[in-house]
Scaffold this motif. Structure first.
Motif, short mmCIF file in Angstrom:
data_model
loop_
_atom_site.label_atom_id
_atom_site.label_comp_id
_atom_site.label_asym_id
_atom_site.label_seq_id
_atom_site.Cartn_x
_atom_site.Cartn_y
_atom_site.Cartn_z
N LYS A 54 -3.80 5.01 -11.29
CA LYS A 54 -3.32 4.05 -10.29
C LYS A 54 -2.34 4.70 -9.32
O LYS A 54 -2.35 4.39 -8.12
CB LYS A 54 -2.64 2.87 -11.01
CG LYS A 54 -2.33 1.70 -10.09
CD LYS A 54 -1.90 0.50 -10.91
CE LYS A 54 -1.93 -0.78 -10.07
NZ LYS A 54 -1.65 -1.98 -10.89
N SER A 55 -1.52 5.62 -9.80
CA SER A 55 -0.53 6.26 -8.94
C SER A 55 -1.20 7.07 -7.83
O SER A 55 -0.71 7.12 -6.70
CB SER A 55 0.40 7.14 -9.76
OG SER A 55 -0.32 8.17 -10.42
N VAL A 56 -2.32 7.71 -8.15
CA VAL A 56 -3.05 8.49 -7.14
C VAL A 56 -3.64 7.58 -6.08
O VAL A 56 -3.56 7.87 -4.88
CB VAL A 56 -4.15 9.34 -7.81
CG1 VAL A 56 -5.06 9.98 -6.76
CG2 VAL A 56 -3.53 10.41 -8.69
N VAL A 57 -4.22 6.49 -6.51
CA VAL A 57 -4.80 5.53 -5.56
C VAL A 57 -3.71 4.92 -4.69
O VAL A 57 -3.87 4.79 -3.47
CB VAL A 57 -5.58 4.43 -6.30
CG1 VAL A 57 -6.13 3.40 -5.30
CG2 VAL A 57 -6.72 5.02 -7.11
N GLN A 58 -2.57 4.59 -5.29
CA GLN A 58 -1.46 4.01 -4.54
C GLN A 58 -0.96 4.99 -3.48
O GLN A 58 -0.68 4.59 -2.33
CB GLN A 58 -0.33 3.64 -5.49
CG GLN A 58 0.86 2.95 -4.82
CD GLN A 58 0.53 1.54 -4.36
OE1 GLN A 58 0.20 0.68 -5.17
NE2 GLN A 58 0.61 1.31 -3.05
N LYS A 59 -0.84 6.24 -3.84
CA LYS A 59 -0.35 7.26 -2.91
C LYS A 59 -1.29 7.39 -1.71
O LYS A 59 -0.85 7.45 -0.56
CB LYS A 59 -0.21 8.60 -3.63
CG LYS A 59 0.35 9.71 -2.76
CD LYS A 59 0.51 11.01 -3.56
CE LYS A 59 1.06 12.13 -2.69
NZ LYS A 59 1.22 13.39 -3.46
#
Length: 227
Positions: free
Chosen positions: A213-218
């Protein structure tokens, strides 16, 4: 209840076999000619094709719906698709979306020139058609399907446990998360925003490995800033 997720490479894209206790389903059906490989992946685990709960098509491009007709015939299962994609499934063809970069634009143009010879597959009538969302409780899963357009008009994603199966709404190829093909990039980012609101940890694209999720959010924050 813990999920068991088995990616099956069926052409250019993955089919996902999702197992929860004694119940199981497929996300997408793979490209033309891979039905036997998908079926063998199921039966090799001691599962019966006749017990397949459903096949959910994230959208109706040839690499996702190419084996839908044959797998339905082999298993007797139901095909689930968004209402905007049903007409393409019935026609056995879905136009190639626009490219989001130079190479993808070339591929898109070539694909459209070739027409059904490039993008066609066996026609099939869907069994379950939905619009905004669909609960999967009647199939024995605490899960839902939600509309996530942008890649295509009827692209959709399946949310279960702490994961999302996102089809081509997300990619993970050569470090690129944003799809190389999309008919409406602004709408696609709105779909990303919707998916980021889900209480999940992982996203499974049809192309490439799962994404945190952190990669998608970034990536979303970067692209949303540029709008």
């Amino acid at each position: 209840m813990a999920l068991k997720i088995i990616p099956i490479r069926a052409g250019a894209a993955h089919v996902f076999l999702v197992i929860q206790e004694e119940n199981f389903f497929l996300v997408d059906a793979g490209g033309r000619g891979y039905a036997n490989k998908v079926a063998k992946a199921i039966t090799s685990l001691g599962l019966q094709l006749s017990d397949l709960k459903f096949i959910f098509l994230t959208h109706t491009h040839y690499d996702h719906a190419g084996c839908a007709a044959k797998l339905k015939k082999m298993s007797g299962t139901k095909i689930i698709v968004h209402e905007s994609e049903a007409v393409f499934l019935r026609n056995g063809d879905q136009y190639v979306p626009a490219g989001t970069d130079t190479l993808a634009k070339f591929i898109s143009g070539l694909g459209r020139l070739l027409g059904k010879a490039y993008s066609g597959y066996p026609q099939i009538e869907p069994d379950i058609i939905f619009s905004d969302s669909l609960s999967l409780e009647s199939f024995g899963f605490e899960a839902k399907i939600i509309s996530t357009p942008g890649h295509t008009v009827g692209s959709s994603s399946l949310v279960i446990d702490n994961v999302v199966f996102a089809g081509d709404t997300l990619f993970n190829i050569l470090g690129k998360v944003f799809p190389p093909f999309a008919n409406d990039t602004n709408l696609l980012l709105k779909s990303w925003e919707l998916l980021l609101k889900e209480n999940v940890d992982w996203y499974y694209p049809a192309h490439g490995k799962r994404i945190s999720k952190s990669v998608v959010q970034k990536e979303f924050d970067k692209r949303n800033f540029k709008k």
